[in-house]
Design an enzyme around this catalytic site. Structure first.
Site, PDB file in Angstrom:
ATOM      1  N   ASP A 166       0.836  -1.199   0.000  1.00 21.12           N
ATOM      2  CA  ASP A 166       0.000   0.000   0.000  1.00 21.12           C
ATOM      3  C   ASP A 166       0.872   1.251   0.000  1.00 21.12           C
ATOM      4  O   ASP A 166       1.473   1.602   1.016  1.00 21.12           O
ATOM      5  CB  ASP A 166      -0.905  -0.027   1.237  1.00 21.12           C
ATOM      6  CG  ASP A 166      -1.822   1.183   1.324  1.00 21.12           C
ATOM      7  OD1 ASP A 166      -1.863   1.981   0.364  1.00 21.12           O
ATOM      8  OD2 ASP A 166      -2.499   1.325   2.358  1.00 21.12           O
ATOM      9  N   ALA A 182      -3.375   5.526  -9.176  1.00 20.57           N
ATOM     10  CA  ALA A 182      -4.808   5.608  -9.438  1.00 20.57           C
ATOM     11  C   ALA A 182      -5.473   4.519  -8.612  1.00 20.57           C
ATOM     12  O   ALA A 182      -5.314   3.336  -8.899  1.00 20.57           O
ATOM     13  CB  ALA A 182      -5.109   5.420 -10.920  1.00 20.57           C
ATOM     14  N   TYR A 242      -3.867  14.306 -16.146  1.00 20.88           N
ATOM     15  CA  TYR A 242      -4.568  14.326 -17.431  1.00 20.88           C
ATOM     16  C   TYR A 242      -5.586  15.461 -17.403  1.00 20.88           C
ATOM     17  O   TYR A 242      -6.175  15.751 -16.361  1.00 20.88           O
ATOM     18  CB  TYR A 242      -5.274  12.986 -17.669  1.00 20.88           C
ATOM     19  CG  TYR A 242      -6.007  12.872 -18.997  1.00 20.88           C
ATOM     20  CD1 TYR A 242      -5.295  12.881 -20.203  1.00 20.88           C
ATOM     21  CD2 TYR A 242      -7.386  12.743 -19.050  1.00 20.88           C
ATOM     22  CE1 TYR A 242      -5.953  12.765 -21.418  1.00 20.88           C
ATOM     23  CE2 TYR A 242      -8.054  12.615 -20.268  1.00 20.88           C
ATOM     24  CZ  TYR A 242      -7.338  12.637 -21.447  1.00 20.88           C
ATOM     25  OH  TYR A 242      -7.992  12.519 -22.651  1.00 20.88           O
ATOM     26  N   TYR A 247     -15.091  14.453 -16.330  1.00 23.32           N
ATOM     27  CA  TYR A 247     -13.678  14.335 -15.972  1.00 23.32           C
ATOM     28  C   TYR A 247     -13.136  15.638 -15.391  1.00 23.32           C
ATOM     29  O   TYR A 247     -13.150  15.832 -14.174  1.00 23.32           O
ATOM     30  CB  TYR A 247     -12.837  13.857 -17.164  1.00 23.32           C
ATOM     31  CG  TYR A 247     -11.470  13.377 -16.714  1.00 23.32           C
ATOM     32  CD1 TYR A 247     -11.282  12.056 -16.319  1.00 23.32           C
ATOM     33  CD2 TYR A 247     -10.400  14.254 -16.598  1.00 23.32           C
ATOM     34  CE1 TYR A 247     -10.052  11.620 -15.844  1.00 23.32           C
ATOM     35  CE2 TYR A 247      -9.171  13.829 -16.122  1.00 23.32           C
ATOM     36  CZ  TYR A 247      -8.996  12.518 -15.737  1.00 23.32           C
ATOM     37  OH  TYR A 247      -7.793  12.098 -15.255  1.00 23.32           O
ATOM     38  N   LYS A 275      -7.561  16.568  -9.541  1.00 30.07           N
ATOM     39  CA  LYS A 275      -6.420  16.994 -10.355  1.00 30.07           C
ATOM     40  C   LYS A 275      -6.048  18.444 -10.054  1.00 30.07           C
ATOM     41  O   LYS A 275      -4.860  18.807 -10.060  1.00 30.07           O
ATOM     42  CB  LYS A 275      -6.739  16.818 -11.834  1.00 30.07           C
ATOM     43  CG  LYS A 275      -6.986  15.369 -12.256  1.00 30.07           C
ATOM     44  CD  LYS A 275      -5.812  14.471 -11.971  1.00 30.07           C
ATOM     45  CE  LYS A 275      -6.036  13.066 -12.508  1.00 30.07           C
ATOM     46  NZ  LYS A 275      -4.938  12.150 -12.128  1.00 30.07           N
TER      47      LYS A 275
END
Length: 405
Positions: A116, A146, A234, A244, A253
């Protein structure tokens, strides 16, 4: 040693229940071959790097490109599961074993740790390896994690991420395949996230754990002078931004990018270092296939660009060149490395948007490269890889690198 014939995958949509050891090994070998060799061979005592999230997607590309192009040594961290009596190992387990083979053949000392990455126990383990095996200093850190959930080591609270829009429902077009592999273009509606869902997604996929890694290494004096770190990110197309970039993931993000700016200031003062986010272009990954609309978008993008799509290993080779000084860092106005310009070029996005509007179940095969997309999904798990005999028995119990078989 258990051998099985795994001639076809068992799957639920884009989630595969098995992986193929030989196919994963061949896939990694192909990615390695696709990395351009540097102008001069890297020195044997190349930079010490830490890659967090090294077994899949852009993290795997970062590991392979770093080994071959930058000559890195150091530590790679991921979280994978071994084979059992009923199931194969995860694809990332087999990809890691194949990567370790290539590292050994290239004479690169890379230690692979399985566990982990969010835990302080793993951070301690990595620090000890760096101290004992690599001279007590790390030059570069690539962060590519991710995960659906994260447990905060300080509080013990477990957070779960969600894929939802913010503010209002999102209705988007998406691509699905039935059990026979026939494609269907359909519309799906996703309800907006609650404030708690947004906060939890940020806690999982934002910059908190990346910052904890830097803090942990800095507290033990392990950051080399000029240390650099990049978190992989991204942005994507306006066609997918509701779910997104303007959704819960986008909030995470944005937190990641804010963390990069804060870390950059701190590292500049501490070791003359740098922290950036690297905005990568679209690719078929195990995490991206779960996002509504992404399958349709990426298939159409491939239909427009064909072989002009830039592979993850090519993008990460460029990132390593910038991090190691082969080329200067090229940053946008927000301090991000942009490896996605080929995808977001106006003429490319215009062509994809035109196909997006026209796409139906009846014409999708003409507009999108479905064979490529379907093959890419299968290849994530080691299937449909050229040169692999899927009728031959294959050993499913593969030792983790450094452990006895």
């Amino acid at each position: 040693m258990t051998e099985r014939v795994i001639d076809r995958p068992r799957s639920r949509g884009f989630l595969f229940l098995d992986s193929h050891p030989a196919g994963c090994r061949q896939l990694v070998s192909g990615m390695w071959d696709a990395v351009s060799a540097p102008a001069a061979p890297p020195p044997a005592d190349g930079p010490v790097a830490l890659v967090i999230g090294s077994s899949a997607g852009y993290g795997l590309a970062a590991t392979l490109a770093g080994l071959k192009r930058a000559g890195i040594r150091g530590v790679a961290v991921c979280f994978e599961k071994p084979a059992t009596a009923r199931r194969t190992a995860t694809a990332g387990w087999y990809r890691t074993a194949a990567t370790a083979e290539l590292a050994r053949e290239a004479g690169r000392d890379l230690v692979f740790l399985n566990g982990d990455a969010f835990s302080d126990a793993m951070k301690d383990q990595v620090a000890e390896v760096i101290e004992e095996r690599f001279g007590g200093k790390v030059d570069h850190l690539i962060y590519s994690v991710a995960a659906p959930r994260r447990t905060d080591p300080e509080t013990g609270t477990t957070y779960a991420s969600v894929l939802q829009p913010i503010g209002e429902p999102s209705r988007t077009r998406t691509l699905v395949f039935d059990d026979a592999g026939a494609p269907e273009v359909k519309e799906v509606e996703t309800a907006p996230a609650a404030e708690e869902d947004i906060a939890q997604t940020v806690a999982v996929m934002g910059g908190a754990d990346w910052e904890r890694w830097i803090d942990h290494l800095a507290a033990r004096g392990l950051l080399a002078e000029g240390f650099s770190t990049a978190a992989l990110s991204y942005i994507g197309s306006p066609l997918t931004e509701a779910i997104y970039r303007k959704g819960t993931i986008g909030a995470a993000k944005a937190h990641l990018e804010a963390t990069a700016r804060d870390l950059d200031k701190r590292l500049t003062e501490l070791v003359g270092g740098r922290a950036v986010t690297s905005v990568n272009g679209a690719a078929v990954t195990q995490s991206s296939t779960a996002i509504p609309g992404i399958a349709l978008y990426v298939g159409l993008l491939r239909g427009v660009l064909g072989e002009r799509m830039v592979s993850p290993v090519a993008q990460l080779s460029e990132l390593w060149d910038q991090l190691t000084g082969v080329r200067p860092l090229e940053l946008d106005e927000e301090g991000r490395v942009r490896l996605d310009r080929w995808e977001l070029a106006p003429e490319v996005q215009s062509a994809v948007a035109e196909r997006w509007q026209r796409a139906t179940t009846e014409n999708i095969a003409e507009l999108a490269d479905l064979e490529w997309f379907r093959g890419e999904v299968h290849r994530l798990y080691g299937f449909e890889v050229p040169g692999v005999d899927y009728g031959a028995p294959v050993a499913t119990e593969v030792a983790w690198p450094g452990e006895a078989g």
